[in-house]
Design a protein around this motif. Structure first.
Motif, PDB file in Angstrom:
ATOM      1  N   VAL A   1       0.791  -1.565   0.216  1.00  0.00           N
ATOM      2  CA  VAL A   1       0.270   0.361   0.258  1.00  0.00           C
ATOM      3  C   VAL A   1       0.747   0.985  -0.026  1.00  0.00           C
ATOM      4  O   VAL A   1       1.908   0.985   0.783  1.00  0.00           O
ATOM      5  N   ASN A   2       0.213   2.016  -1.373  1.00  0.00           N
ATOM      6  CA  ASN A   2       1.343   3.628  -1.243  1.00  0.00           C
ATOM      7  C   ASN A   2      -0.143   4.253   0.480  1.00  0.00           C
ATOM      8  O   ASN A   2      -1.095   4.266   0.430  1.00  0.00           O
ATOM      9  N   LYS A   3       1.247   5.149   1.090  1.00  0.00           N
ATOM     10  CA  LYS A   3       0.324   5.758   2.049  1.00  0.00           C
ATOM     11  C   LYS A   3      -0.577   6.900   1.140  1.00  0.00           C
ATOM     12  O   LYS A   3      -1.196   8.046   1.855  1.00  0.00           O
ATOM     13  N   GLU A   4      -0.149   7.259   0.400  1.00  0.00           N
ATOM     14  CA  GLU A   4      -0.669   8.593  -0.237  1.00  0.00           C
ATOM     15  C   GLU A   4      -1.575   7.813  -1.287  1.00  0.00           C
ATOM     16  O   GLU A   4      -2.723   9.054  -0.965  1.00  0.00           O
ATOM     17  N   ASP A   5      -2.161   6.639  -1.098  1.00  0.00           N
ATOM     18  CA  ASP A   5      -3.630   6.658  -1.451  1.00  0.00           C
ATOM     19  C   ASP A   5      -4.827   6.135  -0.100  1.00  0.00           C
ATOM     20  O   ASP A   5      -6.086   6.263  -0.576  1.00  0.00           O
ATOM     21  N   VAL A   6      -4.080   6.449   1.134  1.00  0.00           N
ATOM     22  CA  VAL A   6      -4.546   6.740   2.256  1.00  0.00           C
ATOM     23  C   VAL A   6      -5.397   7.925   2.831  1.00  0.00           C
ATOM     24  O   VAL A   6      -4.743   8.617   2.920  1.00  0.00           O
ATOM     25  N   GLN A   7      -6.620   8.425   2.647  1.00  0.00           N
ATOM     26  CA  GLN A   7      -7.023   9.351   2.953  1.00  0.00           C
ATOM     27  C   GLN A   7      -8.175   9.876   3.758  1.00  0.00           C
ATOM     28  O   GLN A   7      -8.375   8.645   4.437  1.00  0.00           O
ATOM     29  N   VAL A   8      -7.777  10.700   4.732  1.00  0.00           N
ATOM     30  CA  VAL A   8      -8.803  11.181   5.541  1.00  0.00           C
ATOM     31  C   VAL A   8     -10.211  11.135   5.732  1.00  0.00           C
ATOM     32  O   VAL A   8     -10.295  11.792   4.099  1.00  0.00           O
ATOM     33  N   GLY A   9     -10.489  10.984   5.672  1.00  0.00           N
ATOM     34  CA  GLY A   9     -12.183  10.820   5.436  1.00  0.00           C
ATOM     35  C   GLY A   9     -12.772   9.356   5.132  1.00  0.00           C
ATOM     36  O   GLY A   9     -13.747   8.864   4.795  1.00  0.00           O
ATOM     37  N   ASP A  10     -11.579   8.161   4.203  1.00  0.00           N
ATOM     38  CA  ASP A  10     -11.896   7.331   3.695  1.00  0.00           C
ATOM     39  C   ASP A  10     -12.301   6.322   4.914  1.00  0.00           C
ATOM     40  O   ASP A  10     -12.505   6.775   6.002  1.00  0.00           O
TER      41      ASP A  10
END
Length: 388
Positions: free
Chosen positions: A62-71
Motif C-alpha cells: 500500500v502507498n500511504k498517499e492512497d489512504v485519505q482522511v475521511g476514507d
C-alpha cells in the motif's frame, strides 16, 4: 431528565450510553481521521481511537498517499485496549471475514475467476483472493510443467477453488483444468483451420523410430520417415532434430481421429519425377533386372526409377515364372508401354523391343559398322605392304 438538573456524573453517563460498545471480533465501519507512519488512526464510534497498522490494512503493498482522511472501510476488532487506551483493528481481516461467505459460494459453484500471483513459496505460489491468502500448488498453475515458478509472480492467472476450509481459512486454487480446456479449444480451432495441401512452417517436437512430430501452430502432425527425405533413412535423427524449423505440406487430415499427416519433402525435387522427365511412352531404354515376382520382373531404369515387365511381356515363349528367362542383375532393353506419372507407375515390355529397333540404337550400330569397315581397310593395307 431535566437538563437543568443534570450533574457531571449524569452527563458522563449519557456520553457513555451514546458510545458504541465493542467486543473482540466485532466488525465495525471505520473512518480515517489521520494517516501516520506507524499506521492509520480511525474512528469507529467509540471514545478511543481505533488504530490500523499498515500490515493490517491490506495483503497487498500500500502507498500511504492512497489512504485519505475521511476514507471509510470495515475493520475487525483485534484488541479493545492495547494498554494505552487504543483499540487495535484490522481492515484486511475484516475483508477476509466478509469474503469467507463469497469464497464458499465460489467453491460450491466451481466458479472461474482471476487472481494475481503474489509470491513463490515451497511447493507453489501464493495469490490473494478477496483479501485472503490462497495457495496454488506448482503442479496446478497451468496444464504444462513449470520449471521456474517465479515467472508467474505479478501475473494474472485464471483459477478455481479445489479445496476450502472456512474454519482454518485454508484455500487451495488450481488453474490446470481451466488451462487444459482452453488449450483443447485452441487446438480444436487450429486443427479445423489446417488446410490439406497447404504448406506450413513448424517446429520438430518429438522424434520416434517411424517419423518426426511437427507442431504447426498449436497442433501436431506426423512426418513419416518416408516423407522426411528422398533418400532412405533409418531414423528421423538422420535428417532432423528436436527444435528444428521445418516447412511441411499437409498430406491428409483425419478429423475423426484428430491426426494430421505431413510431408517435408519438396515434390518438385522428387528424384522420380526428375529422372523420368525425359522418358516417354513408346521409348526403348536400357535397364537392369532388380526384383522377381510371380507376375513379372522389376527393372531399374535409374537410381530412383523402376518399371514392371509383366510376365507376358518378357518373352514370346510361354513361361510360368520370370526366372525362366531372366536373372537378377541382367541388363535388358525394354520399351515403355505405360507411363503413369500421377501414380508413379511404369509398364515395360521386352517382347515389343524385338519388333521395333530404337533409332538411337540404329545410329549406334551404324557407327559400329563404319568403325569395323575402317578397321578392315587398315588391316588389309597393312597386309599388302607386308607381302610386297
Amino acid at each position: 431528565m431535566d437538563e437543568n438538573n443534570l450533574t457531571m456524573a449524569d452527563f458522563m453517563d449519557e456520553i457513555d450510553k451514546s458510545m458504541v460498545r465493542i467486543r473482540k471480533g466485532d466488525i465495525k465501519e471505520a473512518t480515517v481521521v489521520s494517516v501516520e507512519d506507524a499506521g492509520i488512526i480511525t474512528n469507529i464510534g467509540t471514545h478511543a481511537d481505533a488504530i490500523v497498522s499498515w500490515n493490517e490494512y491490506s495483503y497487498e503493498e500500500v502507498n500511504k498517499e492512497d489512504v485519505q482522511v475521511g476514507d471509510k472501510f470495515d475493520v475487525l476488532v483485534l484488541n479493545t485496549d492495547d494498554g494505552d487506551g487504543n483499540i487495535i483493528v484490522s481492515k484486511r481481516r475484516a475483508e477476509s471475514e466478509v469474503a469467507l461467505e463469497n469464497i464458499e459460494e465460489l467453491y460450491k459453484t466451481h466458479a472461474h475467476f482471476t487472481v494475481k500471483v503474489k509470491e513463490v513459496v515451497k511447493g507453489g505460489v501464493i495469490a490473494i483472493l478477496q483479501g485472503m491468502r490462497a495457495f496454488i500448488p506448482g503442479s496446478q498453475l497451468t496444464d504444462t510443467y513449470v520449471e521456474d515458478l517465479a515467472q508467474f509472480v505479478g501475473q494474472q492467472v485464471e483459477v478455481e477453488i479445489i479445496e476450502f476450509n472456512a474454519k482454518n481459512k485454508k484455500i487451495v486454487l488450481s488453474g490446470k483444468e481451466i488451462a487444459k480446456a482452453k488449450t483443447a479449444e485452441l487446438k480444436k480451432e487450429r486443427f479445423n483451420s489446417i488446410v490439406e495441401g497447404e504448406k506450413y512452417t513448424g517446429t520438430v517436437t518429438k522424434l520416434m523410430p517411424y517419423g518426426a512430430f511437427v507442431n504447426i501452430g498449436g497442433v501436431e502432425g506426423l512426418v513419416h520417415n518416408t516423407d522426411l527425405s528422398w533418400t532412405r533413412i533409418k531414423h528421423p535423427s538422420d535428417v532432423v532434430k528436436e527444435g528444428d524449423k521445418l516447412q511441411v505440406t499437409v498430406i491428409s487430415i483425419d478429423h475423426e481421429k484428430g491426426k494430421i499427416a505431413l510431408r517435408a519433402k519438396d515434390v518438385a525435387m522428387d528424384p522420380w519425377y526428375l529422372e523420368t522427365a525425359n522418358l516417354e511412352k513408346g521409348q526403348i531404354v536400357k535397364g537392369k533386372v532388380v526384383k522377381m515376382m510371380s507376375f513379372g520382373a522389376f527393372v531399374s531404369l535409374s537410381d530412383n526409377v523402376e518399371g514392371l515387365v509383366h510376365i507376358s511381356q518378357i518373352t514370346e515363349k510361354r513361361i510360368s515364372k520370370p526366372e525362366e528367362a531372366l536373372e537378377i542383375g541382367q541388363e535388358v532393353k525394354v520399351k515403355i508401354i505405360q507411363l503413369d506419372k500421377t501414380n508413379k507407375k511404369i509398364g515395360l515390355s521386352m517382347t515389343e523391343v524385338e519388333e521395333e529397333v530404337d533409332p538411337s540404337m540404329m545410329a549406334y550400330m551404324q557407327e559400329d559398322e563404319e568403325s569395323i569397315s575402317t578397321m578392315g581397310d587398315v588391316l588389309g593395307n597393312a597386309f599388302k605392304d607386308l607381302f610386297k
